[in-house]
Enzyme design. Structure first.
Site, PDB file in Angstrom:
ATOM      1  N   GLY B  40       0.747  -1.161  -0.166  1.00 55.33           N
ATOM      2  CA  GLY B  40      -0.050  -0.006   0.159  1.00 55.33           C
ATOM      3  C   GLY B  40       0.963   1.220   0.142  1.00 55.33           C
ATOM      4  CG  LEU B  43      -2.216  10.260   3.229  1.00 53.36           C
ATOM      5  CD1 LEU B  43      -3.010  11.115   4.156  1.00 53.36           C
ATOM      6  CD2 LEU B  43      -0.870  10.986   2.739  1.00 53.36           C
ATOM      7  CG  HIS B 266     -18.775  11.521   6.346  1.00 52.04           C
ATOM      8  ND1 HIS B 266     -19.612  12.724   6.166  1.00 52.04           N
ATOM      9  CD2 HIS B 266     -17.731  12.026   6.749  1.00 52.04           C
ATOM     10  CE1 HIS B 266     -18.736  13.891   6.407  1.00 52.04           C
ATOM     11  NE2 HIS B 266     -17.674  13.424   6.600  1.00 52.04           N
ATOM     12  CB  SER B 284     -15.270  18.232   2.969  1.00 50.45           C
ATOM     13  OG  SER B 284     -14.355  18.196   4.189  1.00 50.45           O
ATOM     14  NE  ARG B 330     -16.040  12.810   9.878  1.00 50.49           N
ATOM     15  CZ  ARG B 330     -15.289  12.586   9.239  1.00 50.49           C
ATOM     16  NH1 ARG B 330     -14.911  11.371   9.123  1.00 50.49           N
ATOM     17  NH2 ARG B 330     -14.551  13.515   8.851  1.00 50.49           N
ATOM     18  CD  GLU B 447     -10.174   3.796   6.151  1.00 50.42           C
ATOM     19  OE1 GLU B 447      -9.509   4.404   5.435  1.00 50.42           O
ATOM     20  OE2 GLU B 447     -11.173   3.280   6.322  1.00 50.42           O
ATOM     21  NE  ARG B 457     -11.289   8.550   9.941  1.00 45.94           N
ATOM     22  CZ  ARG B 457     -11.657   9.584   9.580  1.00 45.94           C
ATOM     23  NH1 ARG B 457     -11.173  10.733   9.800  1.00 45.94           N
ATOM     24  NH2 ARG B 457     -12.190   9.636   8.290  1.00 45.94           N
ATOM     25  CG  LEU B 463      -6.148  12.920   5.905  1.00 44.86           C
ATOM     26  CD1 LEU B 463      -6.391  14.309   5.369  1.00 44.86           C
ATOM     27  CD2 LEU B 463      -6.050  11.803   4.930  1.00 44.86           C
TER      28      LEU B 463
END
Ligand SMILES: Cc1cc2nc3c(=O)[nH]c(=O)nc-3n(C[C@H](O)[C@H](O)[C@H](O)COP(=O)(O)OP(=O)(O)OC[C@H]3O[C@@H](n4cnc5c(N)ncnc54)[C@H](O)[C@@H]3O)c2cc1C
Ligand code: SF4
Ligand code: FES
Lengths: 254, 659
Positions: B40, B43, B266, B284, B330, B447, B457, B463
């Protein structure tokens, strides 16, 4: 917004692999909703092909929201299709009407060989970045982020260049298959920031050298790249790259 | 096997410092003899591969896209948290730690979360030094915004493209290491199997997706950085290719899976428009800074939203949670939207949507401020609107455009319609403080691991976690293991374990191709997604979960007897790749339901209808479930539960309140 459904004729480039020759195949799809995305329409076709016992069309895609740069279809003669500043995955079917014929091809450029059908190999872009598209800083070496104020305008301009998604539409749109818009976006992103300054000259020289080595064509200021770029990367970047390059070529202290 | 989380001794503030100064090291000459595989290049993976390459290890990195720059992290929009306290608004490492533990509804491990908060500042420094063009103020300093579940401004951002900019930063560092010969990059390669020898992770079997060839790669340590598994629901905000295969294969090879049922839904995504839908698009969370969420006060109101007067609108988040308003976490915001829609107040054609409206802030917040700045004394509404619109555009322009491209509606004119969608998975491979799984030498980052977010989260924290893991944690913790591997020498790929693993992959692919059934992979994936969304989604109950388990077992049988995959192995065959991923999702889906059924409480994103307060808020059962549910694979449909007890020494769990 009124929603409707449509039947379409698709002429799609099929090519088994890089060694074999490709050709167009014609397909019919029915009941396509105007709310679908272009790739969802291709999904419908692929499901249909699989059920008919045929091989589905290979194409690249991942995020389907215009940011990963993976999707890459040449639609009716335009890289990413008819909508301005839009990737293939963001194009929606309300652009089309019942009875339309759509021609779909892969990116065409010597430096982007076809892998299969509509999927091409863009690893040449990664190698251009390897040639210098970075700031040489190891993890842990950084100073406090706010110890380096950067003029807002500069930061914004740098960001606008850094918005390039590396899709290659600029190359596909260019009659010379030049990669100047892509390279200039990366060079500008870093040249506009103080962090990029120390390696500025080598970066421009090395990235251009790698670009040439990969077999991309030269830039003759046609501007097709800017017109088709889904992220609105401006030709100003190419002008900046040219200045950087010339500056670096003639810099005695290089 | 008992779970040892290896949390260092000492006060929470000292643990990481102590660890770093006492862990074992590998000297530079020995590093060159040690190989590391990174699966992977999001990030987590890109930052790890680059940092380990810089240290001198021999790294091989893998991704299934055509370039490491395209990992799903690229799509992250809103921002990244860090306890910089640049805004002087009371932020600190402790507060970020506290917010994360509380936001996670007291189901995360304190020591890990504290470390995350501690290194968060370094991430911003590192990214700026790489040339990440974060948003700035006119004075040239970095700008911040707020995200849900917090009362400070600690989120750094680059318009609505923060993930893109951070990933490009990490990707550039990675490519630099490729150029230097420290990292070998394998794009369009997919890990298909983990190879263990004598109980240690020793390599992987990867498939070259272009040629279909299977390859053996050996290493002294393997890092799984393969992202989350939200696509088990078919529809999610994840990229189409995001999958669980790498993590699932590791699980089946012995790595325990932590809290699989903890899924984040979300609240602000573009609603489903029809059966053709292939993925959902996030709007977002940062939009909740400036957008107010409402539904009409009248059920089934079909008026144009702009024609509904103020008194006809129910700003239900502001009403129910006055302290946090539109910026509640969320899970809370998602359930509140579902509640309103289920009660008949939803809007749009499907009635499964609520409004996210920017008018108020365009006019009153930004329009007024700009008018004052420009010295316009008595601006009329049109002027206010025009001025405010420009400010909103500068902050969220790309999101508004994205919305318009998808829906054909202009969100500056009419409010956005939004609905919750699957977005992130807090669960993942269980890891200890060193990010090592239960298999020695196998690590999980980003993740793909279960670690820092508990049952929910907070926005802009994924990130942060991915980059913390890759840049600042693994470079230390991996040395502690590899120091004992310097005498091992190169690992031969003709070992029986490699031969066996490769054979497993080969015969599985042959099996799939030979079924030649009637139903497409896509159809199976959709059916799985429907079961998961209906019965293991935003609300779950015992009866539904039991049904779901039976239905998934049935689906698995049908898949393995009736799936139709065209083409051959030795070619570019995206349908075959998808089939392998869906087969793994089916098995994971079952485990998620098993885990959700086991957890007789509601916490964070896991809402069991049987456990709620009178006001419909999540009701935890701390005396029974203050643990990480960690599952061991025992065979087909057989999972054994192991518990890692969570001991809260610093933050004392209480009923979360955002009122
Ligand atoms: C639309 C969206 C917006 C978001 N916005 C935010 C935000 O604003 N702030 C925030 O903090 N978080 C955000 N998130 C969450 C965050 O983006 C992700 O959690 C995070 O980027 C995951 O990073 P990762 O490195 O763990 O995995 P990913 O970025 O998913 O990378 C996974 C990598 O693994 C590779 N891979 C997977 N399987 C295999 C295999 N079998 N073999 C080889 N390679 C494999 C892939 O090729 C890829 O390179 C958002 C998520 C979404 C979906
Ligand atoms: S410059 Fe534009 S067209 Fe070219 S790769 Fe970047 S985003 Fe794509
Ligand atoms: S699929 Fe990612 S940009 Fe189109």
């Amino acid at each position: 917004m009124e929603h409707y459904t449509m039947n379409l004729t698709l002429k799609v480039w099929r090519q088994k692999n890089n060694n074999e020759k490709g050709s167009f195949e014609t397909y019919q799809v029915k009941g396509i909703s105007s709310e679908m995305s272009f790739l969802e329409m291709i999904d419908v076709l692929n499901e249909q092909l699989i059920v008919e016992g045929k091989e589905p069309i290979a194409f690249d895609h991942d995020c389907r929201e215009g940011i990963c740069g993976m999707c890459s279809m040449h639609i009716d003669g335009r890289a990413h299709g008819p909508w301005a500043q839009t990737t293939t995955c963001q194009l929606h079917m309300r652009q089309y009407k019942d009875g339309d014929t759509i021609v779909i091809e892969p990116w065409r450029a010597a430096a982007f060989p076809v892998i299969k059908d509509l999927a091409v190999d863009r690893s040449s872009f990664d190698r251009i970045i390897q040639a210098g598209g970075y700031v040489s800083i190891n993890t842990g070496n950084a100073q406090d982020a706010n110890s380096l104020p950067i003029e807002k305008q500069k930061a914004d301009d740098s960001f606008a260049a850094a918005a390039c998604i590396g899709c290659g539409a600029c190359v596909a749109a260019c009659p010379n298959a030049s990669a100047m818009l892509f390279v200039s976006a990366k060079v500008s992103h870093l040249a506009l920031l103080p962090q990029g300054a120390p390696e500025r000259k080598e970066r421009a020289l090395n990235m251009i050298a790698q670009m040439d080595k990969e077999g991309f064509g030269s830039c003759t200021n046609i501007g097709a790249c800017e017109a088709e770029c889904p992220k609105g990367i401006s030709l100003d970047n190419i002008a900046r790259l040219n200045r950087e390059y010339i500056g670096a070529m003639f810099a005695g202290d290089k | 096997m008992s779970l040892n989380s290896k949390i260092p001794a000492g006060s929470i503030q000292e643990k990481w410092t102590t660890y770093k100064s006492t862990c074992k090291l590998v000297n530079p000459a020995n590093k060159r003899k040690i190989e590391i595989i990174v699966v992977g290049t999001g990030l987590a993976g890109a930052s790890a591969a680059a940092s380990l390459g810089e240290l001198g290890y021999k790294v091989k990195a893998f991704c299934f896209q055509d370039s490491p720059r395209r990992a799903h992290s690229i799509a992250a929009q809103g921002g990244i948290n860090a306890a910089k306290n640049y805004q002087n608004d009371g932020d600190s490492v402790y507060r970020l730690f506290y917010d994360t533990i509380k936001g996670g509804d007291y189901r995360a491990r304190e020591a890990n979360v504290y470390r995350l908060a501690e290194v968060s500042s370094n991430i911003i420094d590192q990214c700026v030094a790489q040339g990440v063009p974060f948003a700035r103020e006119y004075g040239g300093l970095l700008s911040n915004r707020s995200f849900g579940g917090t009362q400070v401004q600690r989120t750094f951002y680059a318009a609505g493209q923060t993930g893109q900019q951070l990933l490009i930063g990490a990707y550039q560092s990675l490519e630099r290491q490729v150029a230097l010969g420290n990292v070998e990059m394998y794009a369009r390669h997919e890990m298909q199997e983990l190879v263990t020898i004598d109980g240690k992770a020793r390599g992987i079997i990867a498939k070259n997706l272009v040629t279909g060839a299977l390859e053996r790669h050996s290493a002294h340590a393997v890092l799984i950085c393969s992202g989350g598994y939200g696509n088990v629901f078919y529809l999610s905000t994840n990229a189409m290719g995001s999958n669980v295969t790498a993590a699932w294969k590791a699980h089946k090879s012995g790595a325990y899976f932590g809290n699989p049922c903890f899924t984040q839904i979300h609240p602000t995504c573009i609603p489903v428009s029809g059966d053709h839908q292939s993925k959902l698009t996030l709007m977002s969370e940062s939009l909740r800074n400036d957008g107010r969420i409402w539904v009409p006060k009248k059920q089934g109101d079909t008026r144009n939203p702009n024609d509904i007067p103020e008194e006809g609108r129910d700003y239900y988040l502001e009403r129910r949670y006055p302290a946090f308003g539109n910026l509640v976490p969320r899970d809370v915001a998602s359930r509140a939207a579902k509640e309103r829609c289920d009660a008949g107040y939803g809007v749009g054609a499907s009635k499964m949507a609520v409004y996210l409206d920017f008018k108020y802030n365009i006019m009153h917040k930004y329009g007024k401020a700009e008018a004052t700045k420009q010295g316009i004394a008595h601006p009329d509404n049109a002027t206010l609107y025009a001025l405010g619109k420009e400010v909103i555009k500068a902050q969220y322009g790309n999101l508004f455009e994205m919305y318009e491209k998808i829906t054909g509606e202009n969100p500056y004119e009419v409010p956005m319609r939004i609905y919750p969608a699957v977005h992130y998975t807090m669960g993942g491979l269980w890891v200890d403080y060193e990010l090592m799984t239960t298999i020695p030498g196998l690590y999980a980052l980003g993740e793909a691991n279960f670690s820092d977010h508990g049952a929910n989260r907070l926005g802009a924290s994924a990130l942060m976690q991915g980059l913390a893991d890759g840049y600042f944690v693994i470079p230390y913790t991996i040395g502690n293991y590899l120091a004992d591997e310097i005498g091992t020498g190169a690992i031969a790929t003709d070992h029986a374990a490699f031969v066996q693993a490769e054979q497993n992959v080969q015969s599985r692919m042959e099996k799939i191709l030979n079924i030649k059934g009637a139903e497409t992979v896509e159809s199976f994936h959709k059916r799985l997604g429907k079961i998961m969304w209906d019965k293991c989604g935003m609300a779950r109950n015992e009866k539904g979960l039991k049904e779901a388990i039976a239905e998934i077992q049935q689906l698995k049988k049908e898949f393995w007897s009736n799936v139709r995959v065209p083409g051959a192995i030795n070619e570019f065959n995206t349908e075959l790749d998808k089939a392998g991923r869906v087969a793994d999702f089916i098995e994971l889906g079952e485990l998620m339901c098993v885990d959700a059924l086991n957890r007789n409480e509601s916490c964070g994103g896991h809402f069991r209808e049987e456990f709620q307060t009178e006001e419909g808020e999540a009701l935890r059962q701390d005396d029974q479930y203050s643990y990480v549910a960690t599952w061991e694979y025992k065979g087909d449909s057989e999972f054994e539960l192991h518990k890692e007890d969570l001991n809260y020494e610093i933050v004392h769990p209480s009923q979360r309140s955002y009122k």
